[in-house]
Motif scaffolding. Sequence first.
Motif, PDB file in Angstrom:
ATOM      1  N   GLU A 127      25.259  27.543  86.965  1.00 21.21           N
ATOM      2  CA  GLU A 127      25.013  28.808  86.276  1.00 21.21           C
ATOM      3  C   GLU A 127      24.947  29.911  87.325  1.00 21.21           C
ATOM      4  O   GLU A 127      24.319  29.743  88.365  1.00 21.21           O
ATOM      5  N   GLY A 128      25.593  31.029  87.058  1.00 22.95           N
ATOM      6  CA  GLY A 128      25.505  32.170  87.961  1.00 22.95           C
ATOM      7  C   GLY A 128      26.418  32.106  89.169  1.00 22.95           C
ATOM      8  O   GLY A 128      26.343  32.956  90.045  1.00 22.95           O
ATOM      9  N   GLU A 130      30.256  32.387  90.220  1.00 18.46           N
ATOM     10  CA  GLU A 130      31.474  32.922  89.616  1.00 18.46           C
ATOM     11  C   GLU A 130      32.708  32.635  90.464  1.00 18.46           C
ATOM     12  O   GLU A 130      32.879  33.221  91.533  1.00 18.46           O
ATOM     13  N   PRO A 133      38.790  34.627  88.605  1.00 21.77           N
ATOM     14  CA  PRO A 133      39.536  34.315  87.377  1.00 21.77           C
ATOM     15  C   PRO A 133      40.949  33.856  87.710  1.00 21.77           C
ATOM     16  O   PRO A 133      41.447  34.164  88.789  1.00 21.77           O
ATOM     17  N   THR A 135      39.197  31.150  85.720  1.00 21.29           N
ATOM     18  CA  THR A 135      38.530  29.855  85.794  1.00 21.29           C
ATOM     19  C   THR A 135      37.531  29.763  84.654  1.00 21.29           C
ATOM     20  O   THR A 135      36.732  30.675  84.462  1.00 21.29           O
ATOM     21  N   ASN A 136      37.575  28.684  83.925  1.00 20.79           N
ATOM     22  CA  ASN A 136      36.624  28.443  82.848  1.00 20.79           C
ATOM     23  C   ASN A 136      35.251  28.176  83.478  1.00 20.79           C
ATOM     24  O   ASN A 136      35.090  27.196  84.207  1.00 20.79           O
ATOM     25  N   PRO A 137      34.245  29.016  83.217  1.00 22.29           N
ATOM     26  CA  PRO A 137      32.920  28.830  83.829  1.00 22.29           C
ATOM     27  C   PRO A 137      32.291  27.465  83.532  1.00 22.29           C
ATOM     28  O   PRO A 137      31.506  26.969  84.343  1.00 22.29           O
ATOM     29  N   VAL A 140      32.927  24.907  86.366  1.00 22.70           N
ATOM     30  CA  VAL A 140      32.422  25.155  87.722  1.00 22.70           C
ATOM     31  C   VAL A 140      31.181  24.293  87.906  1.00 22.70           C
ATOM     32  O   VAL A 140      30.145  24.529  87.292  1.00 22.70           O
ATOM     33  N   THR A 150      23.468  32.181  93.701  1.00 24.11           N
ATOM     34  CA  THR A 150      24.306  32.765  92.658  1.00 24.11           C
ATOM     35  C   THR A 150      25.278  33.731  93.312  1.00 24.11           C
ATOM     36  O   THR A 150      25.135  34.077  94.484  1.00 24.11           O
ATOM     37  N   LYS A 152      29.484  35.517  93.482  1.00 26.65           N
ATOM     38  CA  LYS A 152      30.922  35.237  93.478  1.00 26.65           C
ATOM     39  C   LYS A 152      31.284  34.280  94.606  1.00 26.65           C
ATOM     40  O   LYS A 152      30.755  34.380  95.714  1.00 26.65           O
TER      41      LYS A 152
END
Length: 158
Positions: A127-128, A130, A133, A135-137, A140, A150, A152
């Motif tokens: 979670e958190g 990133e 893109p 990319t389906n979160p 990850v 957290t 990018k």
Amino acid sequence: MYRLEQETSADRWEVEALYDTCFAPGREALSSYRLRDGVPSVARLCLVARDPDGILAGAIRFWPVRVGRAEALLLGPVAVHPTRQGEGLGGLLMRDGMARAEEDRWPRTMLVGDEPYYRRFGFTRLEGVEMPPPTNPARVLGSGDWAGITGKVKRWAR
């Protein structure tokens, strides 16, 4: 019986051919490849698996990345030749590569993949964190110490 060895420059084209066989055309257009462009892999963690005849059966690579200010490993690609799938070779590559990462004191590893498969290696949804893109979160995933990490995911730069 398979022999695991550190990937060398002599293995490069054979490993690339394996990845071409195992993954869809256009694999290099994925966002994870942008994070690898011009960044050396973590050589000690990149492994090839060969059968007793020396034929390449599988490979795994790891790359350094940054998540916010934290260091992490980006695992992938990992691939097993279609004629060798179902023999546990992917698991062998994962376990050995992750053990080496732990020995080298990498505190966290991430990948983009299917949680039901990678859960058995200690990966859960991050979670958190990133990925670039597209990319389906939900894909990850991370293993290790992600407490408070957290941001990018960015290319490695010292």
